[in-house]
Design a protein around this motif. Structure first.
Motif, PDB file in Angstrom:
ATOM      1  N   HIS A 113       0.615  -1.356   0.015  1.00 47.01           N
ATOM      2  CA  HIS A 113       0.040  -0.058  -0.037  1.00 47.01           C
ATOM      3  C   HIS A 113       0.705   1.215  -0.151  1.00 47.01           C
ATOM      4  N   GLN A 114       1.845   1.293   0.870  1.00 50.11           N
ATOM      5  CA  GLN A 114       2.685   2.301   0.998  1.00 50.11           C
ATOM      6  C   GLN A 114       3.436   2.572  -0.215  1.00 50.11           C
ATOM      7  N   LEU A 115       3.766   1.514  -1.196  1.00 53.13           N
ATOM      8  CA  LEU A 115       4.579   1.741  -2.402  1.00 53.13           C
ATOM      9  C   LEU A 115       3.528   2.345  -3.357  1.00 53.13           C
ATOM     10  N   GLU A 116       2.399   1.843  -3.429  1.00 52.13           N
ATOM     11  CA  GLU A 116       1.339   2.334  -4.339  1.00 52.13           C
ATOM     12  C   GLU A 116       1.012   3.712  -4.082  1.00 52.13           C
ATOM     13  N   VAL A 117       1.120   4.365  -2.879  1.00 53.74           N
ATOM     14  CA  VAL A 117       1.123   5.820  -2.613  1.00 53.74           C
ATOM     15  C   VAL A 117       2.211   6.527  -2.952  1.00 53.74           C
ATOM     16  N   THR A 118       3.680   6.089  -2.873  1.00 60.70           N
ATOM     17  CA  THR A 118       4.551   6.870  -3.185  1.00 60.70           C
ATOM     18  C   THR A 118       4.870   6.746  -4.706  1.00 60.70           C
ATOM     19  N   THR A 119       4.622   5.775  -5.562  1.00 59.75           N
ATOM     20  CA  THR A 119       4.990   5.500  -6.701  1.00 59.75           C
ATOM     21  C   THR A 119       3.742   6.043  -7.761  1.00 59.75           C
TER      22      THR A 119
END
Lengths: 139, 139
Positions: A113-119
């Motif tokens: 989820h975190q990576l979806e937000v940042t990328t």
DNA sequence: ATCCTTATTGCAAGTTTTTGCAATTGTATC
DNA sequence: GATACAATTGCAAAAACTTGCAATAAGGAT
């Protein structure tokens, strides 16, 4: 073979065909506990369907993987392995003895989820393989 | 070629040899921004070192990867790619257009540690490739 | 500088994986 | 059921990758 009947309608519903080759390959994957290489699938599947050829194995496995019916993974040696996409999981491989452990997907959810937000990417339920040393090989 | 001089002593210190083949391959990887397939490395490297053969490319890349000089990764199509192991990072690949984004290792640290505790494995600084849809391809 | 040891390479042959194209055969429609 | 369309397969050849082994040459010791 009746144990793979569920796949036929799923294939047809998406405009694909439920061919004997695909059914046999799914059947082999269902009854192999764990992942198989293309050659292993070929060995098994040709017993039930003698006419089967190698290019078909490779193309079918790739097709099943990109349609989400099976999961493709690398387990260290550069070989591709395939298994039925039943439950979302990942692999942890010991690079010394080759032992393999399954990792639940749950602990990765937060990171995903975190990576979806940042990328800005939307992540697939992709298969991740991690490498390390198993408890027995740490000496 | 002088830009890969740093690698020679590093190789020798570990009992390996600083051969022309290795130097040329490292040189090619340094000047290619991003990852290359073995064939691409071969194309480039044979210009500087005409006698070079394909088995040497494959063996050298594998050697450099297991010794930690280069990073090996899979980018979706089942092909192996290699790049200089400068900073620890991972890849996020768009399965539609093939675009590739680098992910820092930092956000994965917590997860790595957590998995080491629950599984008992000691994790390598392994290379992880995730797949998804890039912002442009989500339509 | 020369010799020795052994890591590394090149060669040749094998295996695995991919590709193009014509022939086949599922499946939807009549 | 028979027909037609298009997805899928098989075949043959090509490309990619691997392996075993003898020859080479890097680097330490003399």
């Amino acid at each position: 073979m009746s144990c793979v009947n569920e796949f036929a309608p799923q294939l047809r519903a998406r405009g694909f065909r439920a061919t004997p080759q695909r059914m046999v390959i799914l059947h082999v994957l269902r009854h192999a506990g764990g992942h198989l290489t293309p050659s292993q699938v070929f060995e098994q599947a040709r017993i039930d369907l003698p006419g089967l050829t190698e290019p078909t194995i490779y193309r079918t496995l790739e097709f099943l993987a990109t349609s989400g019916f099976v999961l493709a993974a690398h387990v260290g040696n550069g070989k591709m392995v395939y298994e039925l996409a039943e439950a979302q999981h990942h692999h942890l491989i010991c690079r010394h003895c080759g032992a393999s452990t399954e990792i639940e997907h749950a602990p990765l959810e937060t990171l995903y989820h975190q990576l979806e937000v940042t990328t800005g990417y939307r992540l697939d339920s992709s298969h991740v393989t991690l490498f390390g040393l198993c408890p027995a090989c740490q000496s």
